[in-house]
Enzyme design. Structure first.
Site, short mmCIF file in Angstrom:
data_model
loop_
_atom_site.label_atom_id
_atom_site.label_comp_id
_atom_site.label_asym_id
_atom_site.label_seq_id
_atom_site.Cartn_x
_atom_site.Cartn_y
_atom_site.Cartn_z
N LYS A 24 0.85 -1.21 0.00
CA LYS A 24 0.00 0.00 0.00
C LYS A 24 0.88 1.25 0.00
CE LYS A 24 -1.48 1.54 4.09
NZ LYS A 24 -1.25 2.95 4.46
N ASN A 25 1.91 1.25 0.85
CA ASN A 25 2.72 2.47 1.01
C ASN A 25 3.72 2.69 -0.12
OD1 ASN A 25 1.25 2.95 3.25
ND2 ASN A 25 2.84 2.37 4.71
N ARG A 96 -4.59 10.30 4.82
CA ARG A 96 -3.53 11.31 4.99
C ARG A 96 -2.54 11.27 3.84
NH1 ARG A 96 -2.34 13.30 8.87
NH2 ARG A 96 -0.13 13.21 8.44
N CYS A 120 -4.68 11.97 13.53
CA CYS A 120 -5.42 10.72 13.33
C CYS A 120 -5.24 9.90 14.61
CB CYS A 120 -4.91 9.99 12.10
SG CYS A 120 -3.33 9.18 12.38
N ARG A 125 0.73 14.04 13.79
CA ARG A 125 1.12 13.87 12.39
C ARG A 125 1.17 15.19 11.60
NH1 ARG A 125 -1.02 8.43 9.98
NH2 ARG A 125 0.96 8.59 8.87
N PRO A 126 2.02 16.10 12.00
CA PRO A 126 2.17 17.37 11.27
C PRO A 126 2.76 17.14 9.87
CG PRO A 126 3.89 17.13 12.90
CD PRO A 126 2.96 15.99 13.12
N ASP A 128 4.71 19.80 8.59
CA ASP A 128 5.59 20.99 8.51
C ASP A 128 6.84 20.75 7.68
OD1 ASP A 128 6.09 19.22 10.77
OD2 ASP A 128 7.75 20.56 11.25
N LEU A 129 7.34 19.52 7.67
CA LEU A 129 8.57 19.24 6.91
C LEU A 129 8.29 19.22 5.40
CD1 LEU A 129 10.13 16.50 9.22
CD2 LEU A 129 10.57 18.96 9.21
N ASP A 309 4.93 0.29 12.14
CA ASP A 309 3.72 -0.35 11.62
C ASP A 309 3.60 -1.81 12.04
OD1 ASP A 309 3.71 1.45 8.43
OD2 ASP A 309 3.15 2.03 10.47
N ILE A 331 8.07 6.76 17.12
CA ILE A 331 7.69 7.49 15.90
C ILE A 331 6.42 8.31 16.10
CG2 ILE A 331 7.12 7.25 13.44
CD1 ILE A 331 9.98 6.37 14.03
N ARG A 401 -8.37 -0.76 4.51
CA ARG A 401 -7.55 0.28 3.86
C ARG A 401 -6.21 -0.29 3.40
NH1 ARG A 401 -6.97 5.69 7.09
NH2 ARG A 401 -5.51 5.82 5.36
#
Ligand code: EPZ
Length: 435
Positions: A24-25, A96, A120, A125-126, A128-129, A309, A331, A401
């Site tokens: 998925k990722n 996301r 979530c 889970r920003p 900003d980067l 994960d 994380i 998902r």
């Protein structure tokens, strides 16, 4: 709400073969990358999971035409023209990873309006980067009414060092840099196999990327990219989930379509816990669960460290180990929701800040539980395999998902599991078990 029910007269001992689906990722950034070219891109080994549908809906609204062959698991995409540069809140909220269209849209069309993903179940889970990286590439970004509003005549290559490793942050910046003017140097990049798989796709599309698989990537921008054919790598987290299933049930499973190197950290921990692992052939892993499980201390880390994960899956495993285990989650700041559900099944778990202390061995008994996020759902399915009686897992849209046909795969291994609509007021309704 859709639910899964697992019938466990006595704990299962899973034996047999299972084929792991595409990652998925890896497929989500690959779909986003198609925005970078007007030519056709063909993806193979595509997992049939809900997040792929969500991503296709999103790129479809942006101008992509696509066809997904579910039998062949191939996906053909073409974005001849960008029709819209808006990634609406309803889609970003649902997934996301929609943030992955930000870089490609900006690079291809010079503008993008993408809803902020928000937090979530597993953390704040920003992004900003992502934002600061694109600003360094010369984009103007502002946040208004919950949207990132970005524009750039043409992105300009520069040197960027990520303050911390971010998977989708690295992916967004790599994709944007492919069409930027000049050279971009990205430092402290994420090393996940999915990032490598994306870079391989981009190179096939004509991008110039050096250092693939290393922490520093050098990207020389080009004016345009072309179409390509590309195979999505196997899902190392699905593989890890089935590896744990075998260790948890003292089983003997043969996993096909696994890249052993990509699950090395998981295999190392399973061997330490007492499993036997063999590599009988190319992309095949065989795992036999030991009689007794040894407790472990686990700390999650960016790849090639122990994957966050896989944290939930190991938490249920450690409820069956003889002794005290400690899992440290470094994380995400809120990724222990599954612990509360495991307590309902009879586990002994205490949460202290970023640590979960698990005491085993505790027999688990079936109950009704609630899935809170994708990997928490997988953890509860695993628990159902050893919790005597019926375990009903509600809200399994989380599971859908990221796991392709998991109940079919488990049924093939002898598990009595069925999917049904649980409208709560008939919890005892006997769901017909599909043969
Ligand atoms: C990716 O999420 C994965 N999702 C996640 O998988 C995975 O858990 C995560 O990487 C870590 O491995 C996809 O690839 C689609 P990050 P991502 O940016 O990219 C902080 C699953 O179950 N951070 O690597 O969103 C962040 O808060 C999902 O399949 C910032 O501070 O994660 C976290 O603490 C869940 N600012 C850390 O970095 C930013 O701008 C790592 O996050 C970005 C991230």
């Amino acid at each position: 709400m859709e639910a899964l029910r697992i019938y466990t007269e006595k704990p299962y001992c899973l034996q047999g073969e299972v084929t792991i689906s595409g990652a998925k990722n890896a497929v989500l950034p690959a779909i986003a990358a198609c925005l970078l070219t007007e030519d056709r891109v063909e993806l193979t080994n595509v997992p049939l999971v809900k997040d792929v549908q969500t991503m296709l809906t999103l790129v479809g609204e942006l101008g992509a035409s696509y066809s997904l062959d579910e039998n062949q698991k191939t996906l053909s995409l073409e974005v001849k023209r960008i029709k819209s540069t808006q990634a609406p809140y309803k889609l970003v909220r649902a997934m996301r990873a929609s943030i992955l269209v930000l870089g490609p849209l900006l690079a291809r069309s010079g503008q993008a309006t993408v809803a902020l993903p928000g937090g979530c179940a597993i953390g704040t889970r920003p992004v900003d980067l992502h934002i600061s990286g694109l600003q360094k590439l010369g984009a103007n970004l502002k946040i208004e009414h919950g949207y990132i509003i970005a524009e750039a005549k043409r992105l300009k290559g520069t040197e960027i060092e990520f303050e911390k490793k971010t998977v989708t942050g690295t992916e967004n910046l790599v994709m944007a840099a492919c069409l930027a003017k000049g050279e971009t140097i990205l430092k402290n990049c994420a090393l996940e196999p999915e990032v490598v798989n994306l870079c391989e796709l981009l190179v096939r599309m004509g991008a110039k990327i050096d250092g693939i698989g290393e922490e520093t990537l050098r990207i020389t921008g080009t004016r345009e990219l072309s179409g390509a054919e590309h195979r999505i790598i196997p899902d190392r987290i699905e593989a890890g989930t089935f590896l744990v299933a075998s260790a948890l049930t003292r089983g003997d499973l043969i996993l096909k379509e696994v890249e052993p190197k990509q699950v090395e950290a998981v295999i190392d921990k399973l061997v330490m816990a007492g499993s036997q692992v063999e590599l009988p052939g190319r992309n095949i892993v065989r795992i036999k669960g030991g009689e007794d499980l040894k407790p472990l201390d686990i700390t999650t880390a960016p790849y090639p460290g122990f994957p966050t994960d896989m944290q939930a899956q190991f938490m249920v495993l450690m409820t069956q180990a003889n002794g005290r285990s400690i899992i440290t989650e470094t994380i995400f700041d809120r990724r222990f929701a599954h612990a509360n559900e495991l307590l309902r099944l009879g586990a002994w778990i205490e949460i202290e800040g970023d640590k979960a202390i698990i005491r085993g061995k505790t027999p688990l008994s079936g109950a009704e539980v609630m899935a809170t996020d994708l990997r928490a759902s997988a953890c509860l399915v695993l628990a159902g395999l050893i919790a005597t009686g019926q375990t009903t897992i509600n809200e399994i849209e989380h599971l859908d998902r990221g796991y392709e046909k998991i109940e079919e795969k488990l049924r093939h291994l002898g598990v009595r599991i069925e999917r049904f609509t649980n409208n709560n007021n008939n919890n005892n309704k006997k769901a017909e078990v599909k043969s």
